[in-house]
Write a protein that holds these residues in place. Structure first.
Motif, mmCIF file in Angstrom:
data_model
loop_
_atom_site.group_PDB
_atom_site.id
_atom_site.type_symbol
_atom_site.label_atom_id
_atom_site.label_comp_id
_atom_site.label_asym_id
_atom_site.label_seq_id
_atom_site.Cartn_x
_atom_site.Cartn_y
_atom_site.Cartn_z
ATOM 1 N N VAL A 67 35.314 48.272 34.443
ATOM 2 C CA VAL A 67 35.686 49.263 35.460
ATOM 3 C C VAL A 67 36.785 48.675 36.358
ATOM 4 C CG1 VAL A 67 34.847 50.638 37.411
ATOM 5 C CG2 VAL A 67 33.375 50.272 35.426
ATOM 6 N N TRP A 68 36.692 47.386 36.639
ATOM 7 C CA TRP A 68 37.733 46.735 37.451
ATOM 8 C C TRP A 68 39.093 46.899 36.766
ATOM 9 C CZ3 TRP A 68 35.068 41.239 38.045
ATOM 10 C CH2 TRP A 68 33.859 41.398 38.759
ATOM 11 N N VAL A 69 39.119 46.651 35.444
ATOM 12 C CA VAL A 69 40.375 46.752 34.691
ATOM 13 C C VAL A 69 40.879 48.193 34.710
ATOM 14 C CG1 VAL A 69 41.488 46.386 32.466
ATOM 15 C CG2 VAL A 69 39.687 44.830 33.215
ATOM 16 N N GLN A 70 39.924 49.115 34.561
ATOM 17 C CA GLN A 70 40.292 50.533 34.554
ATOM 18 C C GLN A 70 40.962 50.940 35.887
ATOM 19 O OE1 GLN A 70 37.689 52.498 32.201
ATOM 20 N NE2 GLN A 70 39.398 53.820 31.728
ATOM 21 N N LEU A 71 40.397 50.481 36.975
ATOM 22 C CA LEU A 71 40.987 50.803 38.285
ATOM 23 C C LEU A 71 42.387 50.191 38.415
ATOM 24 C CD1 LEU A 71 37.860 50.360 40.618
ATOM 25 C CD2 LEU A 71 38.993 52.490 40.020
ATOM 26 N N LEU A 72 42.540 48.973 37.892
ATOM 27 C CA LEU A 72 43.855 48.319 37.939
ATOM 28 C C LEU A 72 44.875 49.103 37.114
ATOM 29 C CD1 LEU A 72 45.454 45.799 38.947
ATOM 30 C CD2 LEU A 72 44.896 44.724 36.762
ATOM 31 N N LEU A 73 44.444 49.563 35.931
ATOM 32 C CA LEU A 73 45.343 50.357 35.076
ATOM 33 C C LEU A 73 45.738 51.656 35.765
ATOM 34 C CD1 LEU A 73 43.854 50.018 31.459
ATOM 35 C CD2 LEU A 73 45.980 49.039 32.318
ATOM 36 N N GLN A 74 44.772 52.271 36.459
ATOM 37 C CA GLN A 74 45.075 53.524 37.155
ATOM 38 C C GLN A 74 46.093 53.285 38.279
ATOM 39 O OE1 GLN A 74 41.185 55.011 38.182
ATOM 40 N NE2 GLN A 74 40.705 55.400 36.027
ATOM 41 N N ASP A 75 45.909 52.175 38.984
ATOM 42 C CA ASP A 75 46.885 51.824 40.036
ATOM 43 C C ASP A 75 48.263 51.573 39.428
ATOM 44 O OD1 ASP A 75 45.124 52.036 42.117
ATOM 45 O OD2 ASP A 75 44.762 49.882 42.352
ATOM 46 N N ALA A 76 48.274 50.882 38.267
ATOM 47 C CA ALA A 76 49.546 50.575 37.602
ATOM 48 C C ALA A 76 50.244 51.864 37.168
ATOM 49 C CB ALA A 76 49.294 49.672 36.398
ATOM 50 N N LEU A 77 49.442 52.790 36.656
ATOM 51 C CA LEU A 77 49.980 54.076 36.198
ATOM 52 C C LEU A 77 50.587 54.837 37.388
ATOM 53 C CD1 LEU A 77 50.252 55.929 33.761
ATOM 54 C CD2 LEU A 77 48.006 56.862 34.276
ATOM 55 N N GLN A 78 49.862 54.850 38.471
ATOM 56 C CA GLN A 78 50.337 55.500 39.695
ATOM 57 C C GLN A 78 51.665 54.885 40.150
ATOM 58 O OE1 GLN A 78 47.230 55.925 42.724
ATOM 59 N NE2 GLN A 78 48.739 55.273 44.241
ATOM 60 N N THR A 79 51.742 53.550 40.070
ATOM 61 C CA THR A 79 52.972 52.851 40.452
ATOM 62 C C THR A 79 54.101 53.193 39.492
ATOM 63 O OG1 THR A 79 51.572 51.054 41.260
ATOM 64 C CG2 THR A 79 53.907 50.559 41.042
ATOM 65 N N ALA A 80 53.790 53.201 38.187
ATOM 66 C CA ALA A 80 54.805 53.501 37.174
ATOM 67 C C ALA A 80 55.363 54.910 37.361
ATOM 68 C CB ALA A 80 54.212 53.340 35.777
ATOM 69 N N LEU A 81 54.505 55.814 37.785
ATOM 70 C CA LEU A 81 54.935 57.201 37.963
ATOM 71 C C LEU A 81 55.597 57.426 39.324
ATOM 72 C CD1 LEU A 81 51.786 58.983 36.475
ATOM 73 C CD2 LEU A 81 54.065 58.914 35.448
ATOM 74 N N GLY A 82 55.580 56.391 40.167
ATOM 75 C CA GLY A 82 56.207 56.504 41.482
ATOM 76 C C GLY A 82 55.411 57.358 42.452
#
Ligand SMILES: [Zn+2]
Length: 319
Positions: free
Chosen positions: A237-252
């Motif tokens: 779940v920790w990794v999943q949250l990190l990926l979601q944050d990364a996705l949000q960052t990638a999408l600006g």
């Protein structure tokens, strides 16, 4: 009583004092909010001999409850992996007897979702024919698993999640340094966050996610990351949250990060691009599902995870 329980405790208490609570009550809400303590406090109020001032804390019933030895209070479901029909039959028998202290009886069923179907059906009969002043309190963090017929016979009380500021203030009062990120990985539950912080899991999370995000630079950490992730299902779940944050960052998208203490890591992962992050995220979700309790832990969980980590590593190396 935990501060965040006040909005649900006040109307319950009023119901006790004005004698208009139902015979069957359900306290529902996610795990780690103190529903069990709320049920115990409600039972004390119901059994208190000074109804209009309950729980008075001074009468014989309140004293017995404080000592955990009131004979008109019966609790089931605290231990074991399920609640069987025998436990419910015994509960029904006890509830049908007259109150020893002459001020009603209370039964609490903790983790009520663990009742077998036969147990739930037996309980239904007790709810349909309530004996005298008996009150039944069901406690559940998975109310969707309860029989609809059972749900419809209970007054339902939702225990709300506290807002971030209330939860963080309470955690700081407990002597731990809590961050919004620590609260996020525990779905906002203050009690779970406390256990998590006291157990040192937050340091483990920061170390693990830092190693994961730098797999391109230090590929030799792959085996260690894999072992760390397989330790507990929640680590994924920790990794999943990190990926979601990364996705949000990638999408600006300019919204607060779930893990604001891993900003450098989510920025590193954001370089993979939204498409790759989407794919990695759905693969991880599928992996998490196959590791869920009750699904039977697949023999090749380690293999699946290591394939996923290698894909992530390759993507990071080329980004
Ligand atoms: Zn009392």
């Amino acid at each position: 009583m935990y501060a965040w329980l006040t909005p649900v405790w006040q109307p319950l208490l009023q119901g006790v004092r004005e004698r208009h609570l139902g015979h069957g009550l359900l306290l529902k809400g996610m795990a780690g909010l103190g529903k069990r303590e709320l049920a115990a406090e409600l039972a004390t109020a119901l059994l208190c001999q000074h109804t209009s001032n309950a729980p008075c804390g001074m009468c014989h019933a309140c004293e017995l409850n404080a000592a955990g030895s009131h004979s008109d209070l019966h609790v089931v479901g605290r231990e074991g992996r399920s609640i069987g029909i025998d436990a419910i039959r015994e509960l029904s028998r006890i509830m049908s007897e007259s109150a020893r202290l002459g001020h009603g009886k209370v039964a609490i069923i903790e983790r009520a979702e663990l009742m077998t179907e036969a147990a739930a059906n037996a309980l239904l009969k007790t709810l349909e024919e309530p004996a005298g002043e008996a009150t039944l309190i069901l406690v559940s963090s998975r109310p969707e698993r309860l029989l609809p017929t059972l749900l419809s016979r209970c007054q339902q009380w939702l225990v709300p999640l506290p807002d971030t500021d209330t939860a963080l203030a309470w955690l700081n009062e407990q002597g731990v340094t809590a961050t919004p990120a620590a609260l996020s990985v525990n779905q906002g539950s203050p009690l779970q966050t406390l256990e998590y912080l006291q157990g040192g899991a937050d340091d483990k999370r920061l170390a693990l996610l830092a190693e994961l995000a730098s797999l391109a630079e230090t590929p030799t950490h792959l085996a260690r990351v894999q072992t760390g992730l397989l330790e507990q299902p929640v680590h994924l779940v920790w990794v999943q949250l990190l990926l979601q944050d990364a996705l949000q960052t990638a999408l600006g998208v300019n919204a607060p990060l779930k893990l604001d203490d891993c900003r450098a890591q989510s920025e590193r992962l954001a370089r993979l691009g939204a498409m790759a992050l989407h794919e990695l995220n759905s693969e991880l979700l599928a992996l998490r599902r196959s590791l869920q309790p009750g699904q039977g832990r697949p023999m090749n969980a380690g293999l699946q995870l290591s394939q996923w980590l290698r894909r992530l590593q390759r993507a990071l190396t080329h980004s």
